[in-house]
Write an enzyme that holds these catalytic residues in place. Structure first.
Site, PDB file in Angstrom:
ATOM      1  N   LYS A  72       0.906  -1.244  -0.116  1.00 26.46           N
ATOM      2  CA  LYS A  72       0.092  -0.005   0.119  1.00 26.46           C
ATOM      3  C   LYS A  72       0.879   1.215  -0.065  1.00 26.46           C
ATOM      4  CE  LYS A  72      -4.112  -1.965   1.979  1.00 26.46           C
ATOM      5  NZ  LYS A  72      -5.100  -1.736   3.445  1.00 26.46           N
ATOM      6  N   ASP A 109     -10.503   2.025   1.535  1.00 24.40           N
ATOM      7  CA  ASP A 109     -10.699   1.661   2.875  1.00 24.40           C
ATOM      8  C   ASP A 109     -11.145   2.768   3.814  1.00 24.40           C
ATOM      9  OD1 ASP A 109      -9.542  -0.787   2.898  1.00 24.40           O
ATOM     10  OD2 ASP A 109      -7.425  -0.049   3.082  1.00 24.40           O
TER      11      ASP A 109
END
Length: 281
Positions: A72, A109
């Site tokens: 990420k 997210d």
């Protein structure tokens, strides 16, 4: 008259380890529900060292990627553009490829967490508590910045993690107070508790759940329920699990990659529930 077949479109989830990922089940369910028979979704074991090479080898058929740990943050230097949301927490979990070959980084997210809370009726709280530190905790802070009107207390182990969480709070414009993990039982009195810790880390807190708990958002989805979540439900508190977050962030990924809004939330959730029940172990 024979119709011209539509060109194939590909997407996948990358990470290491990756065998446990439920993303293929969710995205494939979305493609089926949307009639996107020319779309496919795979799963690839890719670590930080192999990420640049993997991206370089992709052809124009690729529409996007879902990223999990440890990619990420590693992907950011390899992108042409990163959204404000992803830049705020230095975490990209979604890459979208444009028609002209540019790589765009996004974080679903954070809005996924907000949407999961809204779905269960949590739109605003006056204060909140976060259990744990790290990448998921920073995303939780970014989400709480959108719905929490007051102070957020982060319960962490050690001064280094405490300083990190306060730093994220300053960066995100969120008032964050830190407390030692030894006092984590006090977090359970908050109207909203977000648990971002690994499996087993909150088991000892199950005995401390108050008589009238608020909302618990536990980001784990396997094993489920956690001891804390089970104790919370037993006292009739509202519980939101990691599958809710996984599904809502995947819905946003499907929308970004396909351009179709809305993505089929119901079918994707059902696919995730089935995958959890039938997965090995």
């Amino acid at each position: 008259m024979t119709s011209t077949p539509r060109p194939a479109r590909r997407a996948a989830v990358l990470g290491s380890p990756i065998a446990h990922s439920l993303s293929p089940a969710l995205h494939r369910a979305a493609y089926q529900a949307l009639g996107l028979r020319h779309w496919s979704y795979g799963r690839y074991e890719v670590d930080e060292a192999g990420l640049a090479g993997f991206l370089a080898g992709l052809d124009p058929d690729w529409a996007g990627l879902s990223l999990t740990m440890p990619l990420k943050r590693a992907v950011i230097p390899l992108l042409d553009e990163v959204s404000e949301t992803a830049a705020a927490v230095e975490a990209v979990n979604t890459v979208v490829f444009t028609e002209d070959g540019r790589r765009l980084g996004e974080n679903t997210d954070i809005p996924g967490l907000v949407e999961a809370l809204r779905e269960r009726g949590v739109r605003h709280v006056e204060r909140a508590a976060v259990l744990g530190a790290g990448a998921t905790a920073s995303s939780a802070l970014a989400a709480l910045a959108r719905i929490c009107g007051g102070e957020i207390t982060a319960y962490v182990r050690g001064p280094a993690r405490a300083a990190e969480m306060r730093g994220w709070g300053e960066r995100l414009g969120v008032p964050v107070r830190t407390a030692d993990w030894a006092d984590a039982h006090r977090a359970l009195e908050a109207p909203l508790v977000v648990a971002t810790t690994p499996a087993g880390a909150t088991d000892a807190l199950a005995a401390a759940v108050p008589d009238a708990p608020g909302t618990l958002f536990d980001v784990l989805y396997a094993p489920w329920p956690t001891r804390l979540a089970a104790a919370w439900e037993a006292r009739e508190g509202r519980v939101i699990g990691g599958l809710d977050l996984l599904v809502h962030q995947a819905v946003l990924q499907v929308e970004l990659m396909t351009g179709i809004v809305p993505a089929p939330l119901k079918e994707m959730r059902e696919a995730g529930e089935t995958a959890l029940v039938t997965r090995p172990g």
